[in-house]
Design an enzyme around this catalytic site. Structure first.
Site, short mmCIF file in Angstrom:
data_model
loop_
_atom_site.label_atom_id
_atom_site.label_comp_id
_atom_site.label_asym_id
_atom_site.label_seq_id
_atom_site.Cartn_x
_atom_site.Cartn_y
_atom_site.Cartn_z
N VAL A 11 0.84 -1.20 0.00
CA VAL A 11 0.00 0.00 0.00
C VAL A 11 0.87 1.25 0.00
CG1 VAL A 11 -1.73 1.29 1.29
CG2 VAL A 11 -1.87 -1.19 1.19
N LYS A 35 15.57 -2.22 3.64
CA LYS A 35 14.61 -1.89 2.58
C LYS A 35 14.90 -0.50 2.00
CE LYS A 35 9.89 -3.09 2.69
NZ LYS A 35 8.60 -3.02 3.40
N PHE A 148 -7.75 0.37 -2.93
CA PHE A 148 -8.41 -0.80 -3.53
C PHE A 148 -7.49 -1.51 -4.50
CE2 PHE A 148 -11.57 2.35 -2.32
CZ PHE A 148 -12.38 1.59 -1.47
N LEU A 149 -6.18 -1.38 -4.26
CA LEU A 149 -5.25 -2.02 -5.20
C LEU A 149 -5.15 -3.52 -4.90
CD1 LEU A 149 -2.30 -2.65 -3.64
CD2 LEU A 149 -2.12 -0.19 -3.83
N LEU A 251 -15.81 -14.71 -10.12
CA LEU A 251 -16.67 -15.90 -10.02
C LEU A 251 -15.87 -17.15 -10.35
CD1 LEU A 251 -20.12 -14.89 -11.61
CD2 LEU A 251 -19.59 -15.25 -9.20
N CYS A 261 -5.32 -9.72 2.47
CA CYS A 261 -6.46 -8.83 2.67
C CYS A 261 -7.77 -9.55 2.99
CB CYS A 261 -6.65 -7.97 1.44
SG CYS A 261 -5.15 -7.09 1.02
C1 UGA Z 1 -7.79 -7.71 -2.71
C2 UGA Z 1 -8.83 -6.89 -3.47
O1 UGA Z 1 -9.09 -7.49 -4.75
C3 UGA Z 1 -8.37 -5.45 -3.66
O2 UGA Z 1 -9.40 -4.69 -4.27
C4 UGA Z 1 -8.04 -4.85 -2.29
O3 UGA Z 1 -7.57 -3.51 -2.40
C5 UGA Z 1 -6.96 -5.69 -1.65
O4 UGA Z 1 -7.46 -7.04 -1.49
C6 UGA Z 1 -6.61 -5.08 -0.31
O5 UGA Z 1 -7.48 -4.97 0.55
O6 UGA Z 1 -5.48 -4.59 -0.15
P1 UGA Z 1 -5.57 -9.06 -3.41
O7 UGA Z 1 -5.61 -9.63 -2.04
O8 UGA Z 1 -4.29 -8.52 -3.93
O9 UGA Z 1 -6.63 -7.84 -3.53
O10 UGA Z 1 -5.99 -10.19 -4.43
P2 UGA Z 1 -7.29 -10.64 -5.25
O11 UGA Z 1 -6.97 -10.56 -6.69
O12 UGA Z 1 -8.50 -9.97 -4.80
O13 UGA Z 1 -7.35 -12.18 -4.87
C7 UGA Z 1 -7.57 -12.62 -3.53
C8 UGA Z 1 -7.77 -14.11 -3.48
O14 UGA Z 1 -9.01 -14.47 -4.07
C9 UGA Z 1 -6.70 -14.92 -4.25
O15 UGA Z 1 -6.30 -16.01 -3.47
C10 UGA Z 1 -7.42 -15.37 -5.51
O16 UGA Z 1 -6.92 -16.59 -6.02
C11 UGA Z 1 -8.84 -15.54 -4.99
N1 UGA Z 1 -9.86 -15.44 -6.05
C12 UGA Z 1 -10.06 -14.28 -6.72
C13 UGA Z 1 -10.64 -16.56 -6.36
O17 UGA Z 1 -10.50 -17.63 -5.75
N2 UGA Z 1 -11.61 -16.45 -7.33
C14 UGA Z 1 -11.83 -15.30 -8.01
O18 UGA Z 1 -12.72 -15.27 -8.88
C15 UGA Z 1 -11.02 -14.19 -7.71
#
Ligand code: UGA
Length: 431
Positions: A11, A35, A148-149, A251, A261
Protein backbone atom coordinates in the site's frame (compact mmCIF):
# COMPACT_ATOMS: atom_id res chain seq x y z
CA UNK A 1 2.49 19.12 -2.51
CA UNK A 2 5.05 17.97 0.05
CA UNK A 3 4.07 14.44 1.03
CA UNK A 4 5.29 11.81 3.49
CA UNK A 5 4.19 8.17 3.32
CA UNK A 6 4.62 5.94 6.36
CA UNK A 7 5.22 2.28 5.43
CA UNK A 8 6.70 0.87 2.23
CA UNK A 9 4.66 -2.33 1.87
CA UNK A 10 2.27 -2.85 -1.04
CA UNK A 11 0.00 0.00 0.00
CA UNK A 12 2.60 2.55 1.15
CA UNK A 13 5.18 2.11 -1.56
CA UNK A 14 2.75 1.91 -4.47
CA UNK A 15 0.91 4.97 -3.12
CA UNK A 16 4.16 6.94 -2.67
CA UNK A 17 5.51 6.08 -6.11
CA UNK A 18 2.18 6.79 -7.81
CA UNK A 19 1.92 10.18 -6.09
CA UNK A 20 5.46 11.01 -7.21
CA UNK A 21 4.33 10.12 -10.72
CA UNK A 22 1.63 12.81 -10.59
CA UNK A 23 4.27 15.28 -9.46
CA UNK A 24 3.98 15.41 -5.70
CA UNK A 25 7.26 15.45 -3.75
CA UNK A 26 7.20 12.25 -1.74
CA UNK A 27 9.29 10.96 1.15
CA UNK A 28 8.72 7.26 1.90
CA UNK A 29 9.44 6.18 5.46
CA UNK A 30 10.12 2.71 6.80
CA UNK A 31 11.75 1.32 9.94
CA UNK A 32 13.71 -1.26 7.93
CA UNK A 33 17.06 0.30 6.90
CA UNK A 34 17.74 -2.63 4.59
CA UNK A 35 14.61 -1.89 2.58
CA UNK A 36 15.46 1.82 2.46
CA UNK A 37 18.96 1.03 1.12
CA UNK A 38 17.47 -1.18 -1.58
CA UNK A 39 14.94 1.49 -2.61
CA UNK A 40 17.63 4.16 -2.67
CA UNK A 41 19.32 2.07 -5.35
CA UNK A 42 16.10 2.28 -7.38
CA UNK A 43 15.15 -1.31 -6.64
CA UNK A 44 11.69 -2.33 -5.46
CA UNK A 45 11.70 -4.51 -2.32
CA UNK A 46 8.43 -6.12 -3.46
CA UNK A 47 7.61 -8.00 -6.64
CA UNK A 48 5.08 -5.81 -8.38
CA UNK A 49 4.60 -5.20 -12.08
CA UNK A 50 5.68 -1.70 -13.29
CA UNK A 51 6.62 -0.48 -9.80
CA UNK A 52 10.37 -0.43 -10.32
CA UNK A 53 9.98 1.37 -13.68
CA UNK A 54 8.00 4.13 -11.98
CA UNK A 55 10.49 4.30 -9.09
CA UNK A 56 13.27 4.94 -11.61
CA UNK A 57 11.27 7.31 -13.77
CA UNK A 58 10.19 9.49 -10.84
CA UNK A 59 13.40 9.36 -8.88
CA UNK A 60 13.66 13.16 -8.61
CA UNK A 61 10.31 13.28 -6.78
CA UNK A 62 11.11 10.42 -4.38
CA UNK A 63 13.12 10.07 -1.19
CA UNK A 64 13.39 7.01 1.07
CA UNK A 65 14.42 7.25 4.71
CA UNK A 66 14.18 5.77 8.18
CA UNK A 67 14.54 9.22 9.72
CA UNK A 68 10.87 9.88 10.48
CA UNK A 69 11.60 12.96 12.61
CA UNK A 70 12.98 14.82 9.60
CA UNK A 71 10.60 13.22 7.13
CA UNK A 72 7.38 14.43 8.81
CA UNK A 73 8.61 18.04 8.99
CA UNK A 74 7.24 20.64 6.53
CA UNK A 75 4.72 18.26 5.00
CA UNK A 76 1.29 19.26 3.69
CA UNK A 77 0.00 15.73 3.62
CA UNK A 78 1.10 12.59 5.50
CA UNK A 79 -0.15 9.16 4.44
CA UNK A 80 -0.29 6.20 6.79
CA UNK A 81 0.01 2.92 4.90
CA UNK A 82 1.37 0.50 7.48
CA UNK A 83 -0.02 -2.99 8.08
CA UNK A 84 -2.97 -3.86 10.29
CA UNK A 85 -2.38 -7.60 10.74
CA UNK A 86 -4.79 -10.03 12.26
CA UNK A 87 -4.73 -10.68 16.00
CA UNK A 88 -5.39 -14.18 17.28
CA UNK A 89 -9.05 -13.34 18.02
CA UNK A 90 -9.54 -12.05 14.45
CA UNK A 91 -9.49 -8.35 15.34
CA UNK A 92 -7.19 -5.91 13.54
CA UNK A 93 -3.91 -5.11 15.27
CA UNK A 94 -3.50 -1.32 15.15
CA UNK A 95 -0.16 -1.14 16.99
CA UNK A 96 1.79 -0.10 13.88
CA UNK A 97 -0.76 2.55 12.97
CA UNK A 98 -0.71 4.10 16.44
CA UNK A 99 3.10 3.98 16.62
CA UNK A 100 3.24 5.99 13.40
CA UNK A 101 0.61 8.42 14.69
CA UNK A 102 2.72 9.06 17.82
CA UNK A 103 5.78 9.64 15.64
CA UNK A 104 3.90 12.05 13.38
CA UNK A 105 2.63 13.98 16.38
CA UNK A 106 6.12 14.23 17.85
CA UNK A 107 7.72 15.37 14.57
CA UNK A 108 5.45 17.74 12.63
CA UNK A 109 6.18 21.47 12.63
CA UNK A 110 3.06 22.81 10.88
CA UNK A 111 -0.64 22.15 10.33
CA UNK A 112 -1.22 19.23 7.97
CA UNK A 113 -3.59 16.55 6.76
CA UNK A 114 -3.03 12.96 7.89
CA UNK A 115 -4.52 10.44 5.47
CA UNK A 116 -5.24 6.92 6.64
CA UNK A 117 -4.74 4.37 3.84
CA UNK A 118 -4.28 1.38 6.13
CA UNK A 119 -7.42 -0.74 6.48
CA UNK A 120 -8.71 0.17 9.94
CA UNK A 121 -11.88 -0.71 11.85
CA UNK A 122 -14.75 1.73 11.63
CA UNK A 123 -14.21 4.61 14.06
CA UNK A 124 -10.41 4.43 14.08
CA UNK A 125 -9.99 7.68 12.12
CA UNK A 126 -11.91 9.52 14.85
CA UNK A 127 -9.61 8.10 17.51
CA UNK A 128 -6.58 9.09 15.45
CA UNK A 129 -7.81 12.65 15.02
CA UNK A 130 -8.32 12.99 18.73
CA UNK A 131 -4.89 11.57 19.50
CA UNK A 132 -3.20 13.93 17.03
CA UNK A 133 -4.98 17.09 18.14
CA UNK A 134 -4.97 16.63 21.92
CA UNK A 135 -2.36 19.00 23.42
CA UNK A 136 -0.93 19.78 19.99
CA UNK A 137 0.27 23.16 18.72
CA UNK A 138 -0.93 22.25 15.25
CA UNK A 139 -4.31 21.62 13.63
CA UNK A 140 -4.34 18.20 12.05
CA UNK A 141 -7.20 17.04 9.85
CA UNK A 142 -7.59 13.29 9.50
CA UNK A 143 -8.91 11.87 6.24
CA UNK A 144 -9.91 8.30 5.50
CA UNK A 145 -8.75 7.28 2.02
CA UNK A 146 -8.91 3.48 1.74
CA UNK A 147 -7.08 1.76 -1.09
CA UNK A 148 -8.41 -0.80 -3.53
CA UNK A 149 -5.25 -2.02 -5.20
CA UNK A 150 -4.76 -5.72 -5.82
CA UNK A 151 -1.30 -7.29 -5.78
CA UNK A 152 0.06 -7.88 -9.25
CA UNK A 153 -1.89 -4.91 -10.70
CA UNK A 154 -1.20 -2.47 -7.86
CA UNK A 155 0.24 0.39 -9.94
CA UNK A 156 -2.56 0.29 -12.50
CA UNK A 157 -5.15 -0.04 -9.72
CA UNK A 158 -3.76 3.11 -8.08
CA UNK A 159 -3.28 5.41 -11.07
CA UNK A 160 -6.33 4.18 -12.96
CA UNK A 161 -8.36 3.43 -9.84
CA UNK A 162 -12.02 2.43 -10.06
CA UNK A 163 -12.67 5.24 -7.57
CA UNK A 164 -11.02 7.39 -4.92
CA UNK A 165 -12.97 7.27 -1.69
CA UNK A 166 -12.42 10.21 0.64
CA UNK A 167 -13.88 10.32 4.14
CA UNK A 168 -13.72 13.87 5.52
CA UNK A 169 -15.35 15.76 8.35
CA UNK A 170 -14.80 19.37 7.21
CA UNK A 171 -14.62 21.53 4.08
CA UNK A 172 -11.02 22.54 4.64
CA UNK A 173 -9.79 18.94 4.41
CA UNK A 174 -12.14 18.29 1.50
CA UNK A 175 -10.65 21.20 -0.47
CA UNK A 176 -7.09 20.03 0.12
CA UNK A 177 -8.03 16.53 -1.03
CA UNK A 178 -9.70 17.88 -4.18
CA UNK A 179 -6.56 19.80 -5.05
CA UNK A 180 -4.28 16.91 -4.11
CA UNK A 181 -5.97 14.33 -6.33
CA UNK A 182 -6.85 16.73 -9.17
CA UNK A 183 -4.33 15.16 -11.65
CA UNK A 184 -5.92 11.74 -11.21
CA UNK A 185 -9.38 13.06 -12.06
CA UNK A 186 -8.14 14.23 -15.48
CA UNK A 187 -6.93 12.50 -18.66
CA UNK A 188 -5.55 9.88 -18.98
CA UNK A 189 -6.69 8.64 -15.54
CA UNK A 190 -10.26 9.99 -15.20
CA UNK A 191 -10.74 8.53 -11.73
CA UNK A 192 -14.01 9.49 -9.99
CA UNK A 193 -13.68 10.94 -6.47
CA UNK A 194 -16.42 10.24 -3.99
CA UNK A 195 -16.64 12.21 -0.76
CA UNK A 196 -18.42 10.98 2.34
CA UNK A 197 -17.94 11.00 6.09
CA UNK A 198 -15.01 9.14 7.60
CA UNK A 199 -16.90 6.20 9.06
CA UNK A 200 -18.62 5.55 5.74
CA UNK A 201 -15.26 5.61 3.95
CA UNK A 202 -13.83 3.11 6.45
CA UNK A 203 -16.89 0.97 5.88
CA UNK A 204 -16.59 1.12 2.06
CA UNK A 205 -13.23 -0.62 2.32
CA UNK A 206 -14.46 -3.43 4.57
CA UNK A 207 -17.74 -3.85 2.72
CA UNK A 208 -15.94 -4.04 -0.65
CA UNK A 209 -13.40 -6.66 0.42
CA UNK A 210 -15.98 -8.65 2.35
CA UNK A 211 -18.36 -8.62 -0.61
CA UNK A 212 -15.64 -9.89 -2.96
CA UNK A 213 -14.63 -12.59 -0.48
CA UNK A 214 -18.27 -13.54 -0.07
CA UNK A 215 -18.67 -13.76 -3.85
CA UNK A 216 -15.77 -16.23 -3.96
CA UNK A 217 -17.04 -18.31 -1.04
CA UNK A 218 -20.51 -18.36 -2.58
CA UNK A 219 -19.25 -19.57 -5.93
CA UNK A 220 -16.98 -22.13 -4.28
CA UNK A 221 -19.92 -23.53 -2.37
CA UNK A 222 -22.01 -23.62 -5.54
CA UNK A 223 -19.08 -25.37 -7.27
CA UNK A 224 -19.03 -28.06 -4.60
CA UNK A 225 -22.77 -28.44 -5.03
CA UNK A 226 -22.31 -28.71 -8.82
CA UNK A 227 -20.19 -31.79 -8.13
CA UNK A 228 -23.04 -33.33 -6.12
CA UNK A 229 -25.62 -32.73 -8.85
CA UNK A 230 -23.45 -33.27 -11.94
CA UNK A 231 -23.37 -29.66 -13.17
CA UNK A 232 -20.27 -27.82 -14.43
CA UNK A 233 -19.38 -24.66 -12.48
CA UNK A 234 -17.73 -23.03 -15.48
CA UNK A 235 -20.89 -23.28 -17.55
CA UNK A 236 -22.89 -22.14 -14.53
CA UNK A 237 -20.79 -19.00 -13.93
CA UNK A 238 -20.75 -18.24 -17.65
CA UNK A 239 -24.52 -18.39 -17.65
CA UNK A 240 -24.77 -16.26 -14.52
CA UNK A 241 -22.23 -13.68 -15.67
CA UNK A 242 -24.34 -12.51 -18.60
CA UNK A 243 -26.67 -10.93 -16.06
CA UNK A 244 -25.11 -7.50 -15.60
CA UNK A 245 -26.46 -7.36 -12.05
CA UNK A 246 -24.27 -10.34 -11.22
CA UNK A 247 -21.32 -9.65 -13.55
CA UNK A 248 -18.70 -12.14 -14.66
CA UNK A 249 -15.81 -11.08 -12.43
CA UNK A 250 -14.64 -12.81 -9.26
CA UNK A 251 -16.67 -15.90 -10.02
CA UNK A 252 -13.74 -18.26 -10.50
CA UNK A 253 -14.26 -21.28 -8.29
CA UNK A 254 -11.12 -22.72 -6.76
CA UNK A 255 -9.23 -23.77 -3.70
CA UNK A 256 -10.26 -20.71 -1.68
CA UNK A 257 -9.08 -17.13 -1.34
CA UNK A 258 -5.78 -16.22 0.32
CA UNK A 259 -3.58 -13.15 0.49
CA UNK A 260 -3.01 -10.40 2.97
CA UNK A 261 -6.46 -8.83 2.67
CA UNK A 262 -9.57 -11.01 2.31
CA UNK A 263 -8.73 -13.45 5.14
CA UNK A 264 -7.80 -10.64 7.54
CA UNK A 265 -10.55 -8.20 6.56
CA UNK A 266 -13.36 -10.76 6.74
CA UNK A 267 -12.22 -11.82 10.20
CA UNK A 268 -11.80 -8.22 11.38
CA UNK A 269 -15.28 -7.18 10.21
CA UNK A 270 -16.83 -10.31 11.68
CA UNK A 271 -15.04 -9.69 14.98
CA UNK A 272 -16.22 -6.08 15.05
CA UNK A 273 -19.82 -7.02 14.27
CA UNK A 274 -19.82 -9.64 17.02
CA UNK A 275 -18.32 -7.19 19.48
CA UNK A 276 -21.07 -4.70 18.69
CA UNK A 277 -23.72 -7.38 19.22
CA UNK A 278 -24.78 -7.31 15.55
CA UNK A 279 -23.00 -10.34 14.10
CA UNK A 280 -22.68 -10.43 10.30
CA UNK A 281 -23.83 -13.97 9.60
CA UNK A 282 -23.01 -13.94 5.89
CA UNK A 283 -19.40 -13.05 6.71
CA UNK A 284 -19.22 -15.80 9.31
CA UNK A 285 -20.36 -18.27 6.64
CA UNK A 286 -17.90 -16.82 4.12
CA UNK A 287 -14.98 -17.43 6.49
CA UNK A 288 -16.12 -20.98 7.32
CA UNK A 289 -16.64 -21.91 3.66
CA UNK A 290 -13.18 -20.62 2.75
CA UNK A 291 -11.50 -22.54 5.56
CA UNK A 292 -13.07 -25.78 4.36
CA UNK A 293 -12.44 -25.00 0.69
CA UNK A 294 -8.70 -24.73 1.18
CA UNK A 295 -8.45 -28.42 2.03
CA UNK A 296 -11.15 -29.69 -0.32
CA UNK A 297 -8.70 -31.27 -2.77
CA UNK A 298 -6.60 -32.80 -0.05
CA UNK A 299 -9.72 -34.46 1.30
CA UNK A 300 -10.57 -35.82 -2.14
CA UNK A 301 -7.02 -37.12 -2.43
CA UNK A 302 -7.18 -38.81 0.96
CA UNK A 303 -10.45 -40.46 0.04
CA UNK A 304 -9.07 -41.64 -3.31
CA UNK A 305 -5.78 -42.92 -1.85
CA UNK A 306 -6.22 -43.88 1.81
CA UNK A 307 -2.54 -44.88 2.17
CA UNK A 308 -0.57 -41.70 1.55
CA UNK A 309 2.70 -42.74 3.16
CA UNK A 310 5.71 -42.09 0.88
CA UNK A 311 3.54 -40.86 -1.98
CA UNK A 312 5.62 -38.58 -4.17
CA UNK A 313 3.70 -35.33 -4.60
CA UNK A 314 4.43 -32.39 -6.91
CA UNK A 315 2.99 -28.99 -6.05
CA UNK A 316 2.64 -26.50 -8.90
CA UNK A 317 2.14 -22.93 -7.73
CA UNK A 318 2.60 -21.85 -4.13
CA UNK A 319 1.70 -18.14 -4.09
CA UNK A 320 -1.82 -17.02 -3.11
CA UNK A 321 -2.42 -15.92 -6.70
CA UNK A 322 -0.36 -15.40 -9.85
CA UNK A 323 1.67 -12.21 -10.35
CA UNK A 324 3.01 -12.01 -6.81
CA UNK A 325 5.61 -13.75 -4.63
CA UNK A 326 3.33 -13.36 -1.61
CA UNK A 327 2.44 -16.51 0.33
CA UNK A 328 0.25 -15.01 3.01
CA UNK A 329 -2.71 -17.35 3.66
CA UNK A 330 -1.88 -19.23 0.45
CA UNK A 331 -3.74 -22.56 0.21
CA UNK A 332 -0.41 -24.22 -0.70
CA UNK A 333 0.82 -23.83 2.89
CA UNK A 334 -1.92 -25.71 4.74
CA UNK A 335 -1.97 -28.39 2.04
CA UNK A 336 1.79 -28.94 2.19
CA UNK A 337 1.53 -29.26 5.97
CA UNK A 338 -1.23 -31.85 5.63
CA UNK A 339 0.65 -33.80 2.96
CA UNK A 340 3.77 -33.89 5.13
CA UNK A 341 1.75 -35.02 8.15
CA UNK A 342 0.53 -37.97 6.08
CA UNK A 343 4.07 -38.97 5.17
CA UNK A 344 4.11 -37.72 1.56
CA UNK A 345 7.33 -36.56 -0.11
CA UNK A 346 6.66 -33.08 -1.48
CA UNK A 347 8.40 -31.23 -4.33
CA UNK A 348 7.26 -27.66 -4.99
CA UNK A 349 7.52 -25.47 -8.06
CA UNK A 350 6.62 -21.81 -8.48
CA UNK A 351 8.04 -19.25 -10.92
CA UNK A 352 8.45 -16.55 -8.25
CA UNK A 353 7.42 -17.76 -4.81
CA UNK A 354 9.88 -20.54 -4.01
CA UNK A 355 12.32 -18.42 -1.98
CA UNK A 356 9.51 -17.46 0.38
CA UNK A 357 8.16 -21.04 0.46
CA UNK A 358 11.65 -22.27 1.39
CA UNK A 359 11.63 -19.93 4.40
CA UNK A 360 8.57 -21.81 5.70
CA UNK A 361 9.32 -25.42 4.78
CA UNK A 362 13.15 -25.37 4.75
CA UNK A 363 14.47 -28.88 4.08
CA UNK A 364 11.16 -30.60 4.88
CA UNK A 365 10.34 -30.57 1.16
CA UNK A 366 12.19 -30.41 -2.16
CA UNK A 367 12.18 -27.50 -4.60
CA UNK A 368 12.14 -27.74 -8.37
CA UNK A 369 13.33 -25.10 -10.84
CA UNK A 370 11.02 -26.21 -13.62
CA UNK A 371 7.57 -27.74 -13.96
CA UNK A 372 9.18 -30.70 -15.70
CA UNK A 373 11.56 -31.50 -12.85
CA UNK A 374 8.70 -31.01 -10.36
CA UNK A 375 6.35 -33.57 -11.90
CA UNK A 376 8.96 -36.08 -13.10
CA UNK A 377 8.53 -39.49 -11.41
CA UNK A 378 5.74 -38.28 -9.10
CA UNK A 379 2.64 -40.19 -8.06
CA UNK A 380 0.41 -37.15 -7.92
CA UNK A 381 0.39 -33.45 -8.76
CA UNK A 382 -1.48 -30.63 -7.00
CA UNK A 383 -2.07 -27.23 -8.61
CA UNK A 384 -2.61 -24.32 -6.22
CA UNK A 385 -1.85 -21.24 -8.36
CA UNK A 386 -2.91 -20.62 -11.94
CA UNK A 387 0.37 -19.17 -13.25
CA UNK A 388 0.21 -18.89 -17.07
CA UNK A 389 3.06 -21.37 -17.54
CA UNK A 390 1.20 -23.95 -15.46
CA UNK A 391 -2.00 -23.34 -17.42
CA UNK A 392 -0.17 -23.54 -20.73
CA UNK A 393 1.86 -26.67 -20.05
CA UNK A 394 1.72 -29.34 -22.75
CA UNK A 395 -0.69 -31.80 -21.14
CA UNK A 396 1.20 -34.71 -22.69
CA UNK A 397 3.94 -34.10 -20.14
CA UNK A 398 1.86 -35.36 -17.22
CA UNK A 399 1.48 -38.82 -18.76
CA UNK A 400 5.01 -38.80 -20.09
CA UNK A 401 6.80 -37.79 -16.89
CA UNK A 402 4.70 -38.89 -13.93
CA UNK A 403 4.58 -42.42 -12.56
CA UNK A 404 0.81 -42.18 -13.05
CA UNK A 405 -0.79 -38.94 -14.34
CA UNK A 406 -2.93 -38.06 -11.32
CA UNK A 407 -3.67 -34.31 -11.12
CA UNK A 408 -5.67 -32.44 -8.46
CA UNK A 409 -6.25 -28.99 -9.88
CA UNK A 410 -7.32 -26.32 -7.37
CA UNK A 411 -7.62 -23.60 -10.02
CA UNK A 412 -9.46 -25.34 -12.89
CA UNK A 413 -6.52 -24.70 -15.22
CA UNK A 414 -7.39 -27.19 -17.93
CA UNK A 415 -10.21 -27.84 -20.34
CA UNK A 416 -11.93 -31.12 -19.44
CA UNK A 417 -12.09 -32.35 -23.06
CA UNK A 418 -8.35 -31.72 -23.50
CA UNK A 419 -7.57 -33.52 -20.28
CA UNK A 420 -9.55 -36.55 -21.45
CA UNK A 421 -7.46 -36.77 -24.60
CA UNK A 422 -4.33 -37.23 -22.50
CA UNK A 423 -5.83 -39.79 -20.16
CA UNK A 424 -5.01 -37.77 -17.07
CA UNK A 425 -6.73 -38.86 -13.88
CA UNK A 426 -8.01 -35.40 -13.14
CA UNK A 427 -9.92 -33.84 -10.24
CA UNK A 428 -10.77 -30.16 -10.22
CA UNK A 429 -13.32 -27.89 -8.54
CA UNK A 430 -17.01 -28.04 -9.42
CA UNK A 431 -16.65 -29.88 -12.70
C1 UGA B 1 -7.79 -7.71 -2.71
C2 UGA B 1 -8.83 -6.89 -3.47
O1 UGA B 1 -9.09 -7.49 -4.75
C3 UGA B 1 -8.37 -5.45 -3.66
O2 UGA B 1 -9.40 -4.69 -4.27
C4 UGA B 1 -8.04 -4.85 -2.29
O3 UGA B 1 -7.57 -3.51 -2.40
C5 UGA B 1 -6.96 -5.69 -1.65
O4 UGA B 1 -7.46 -7.04 -1.49
C6 UGA B 1 -6.61 -5.08 -0.31
O5 UGA B 1 -7.48 -4.97 0.55
O6 UGA B 1 -5.48 -4.59 -0.15
P1 UGA B 1 -5.57 -9.06 -3.41
O7 UGA B 1 -5.61 -9.63 -2.04
O8 UGA B 1 -4.29 -8.52 -3.93
O9 UGA B 1 -6.63 -7.84 -3.53
O10 UGA B 1 -5.99 -10.19 -4.43
P2 UGA B 1 -7.29 -10.64 -5.25
O11 UGA B 1 -6.97 -10.56 -6.69
O12 UGA B 1 -8.50 -9.97 -4.80
O13 UGA B 1 -7.35 -12.18 -4.87
C7 UGA B 1 -7.57 -12.62 -3.53
C8 UGA B 1 -7.77 -14.11 -3.48
O14 UGA B 1 -9.01 -14.47 -4.07
C9 UGA B 1 -6.70 -14.92 -4.25
O15 UGA B 1 -6.30 -16.01 -3.47
C10 UGA B 1 -7.42 -15.37 -5.51
O16 UGA B 1 -6.92 -16.59 -6.02
C11 UGA B 1 -8.84 -15.54 -4.99
N1 UGA B 1 -9.86 -15.44 -6.05
C12 UGA B 1 -10.06 -14.28 -6.72
C13 UGA B 1 -10.64 -16.56 -6.36
O17 UGA B 1 -10.50 -17.63 -5.75
N2 UGA B 1 -11.61 -16.45 -7.33
C14 UGA B 1 -11.83 -15.30 -8.01
O18 UGA B 1 -12.72 -15.27 -8.88
C15 UGA B 1 -11.02 -14.19 -7.71
Amino acid sequence: MEVAVAGTGYVGLVTGVSLAHINHHVTCIDIDQNKIDIMNKGISPIYEDKLEDLMKKNRSNLKYTTDYKEAYKNKDVIFVGVGTPEREDGSANLDYVYQVIDQIKASINKDCVVIIKSTVPIGTNDIIEEKLNTDSKYKIDVVSNPEFLAQGTAVKDTLYASRIIIGVENDHAKKIMEEFYLPLTKEPYNVPIIFMNRKSAEMVKYASNNFLALKISFINEIANFCESVGANIEDVTKGMGYDSRIGNKFLNAGIGYGGSCFPKDTKALHWLSKTLGNELKTIKACIEVNKAQKIKLFEKFKKDYPDLKNKKVAILGVTFKPGTDDLREAPSIINTELLLECGCEVTAYDPIGLDNFRKIFKDKIMYANTIISAIKDKDVCFIFTEWPEIKNIDLKLYAKLMIKPVVYDGRNCYNLEEVKKHEIIYKSIGR
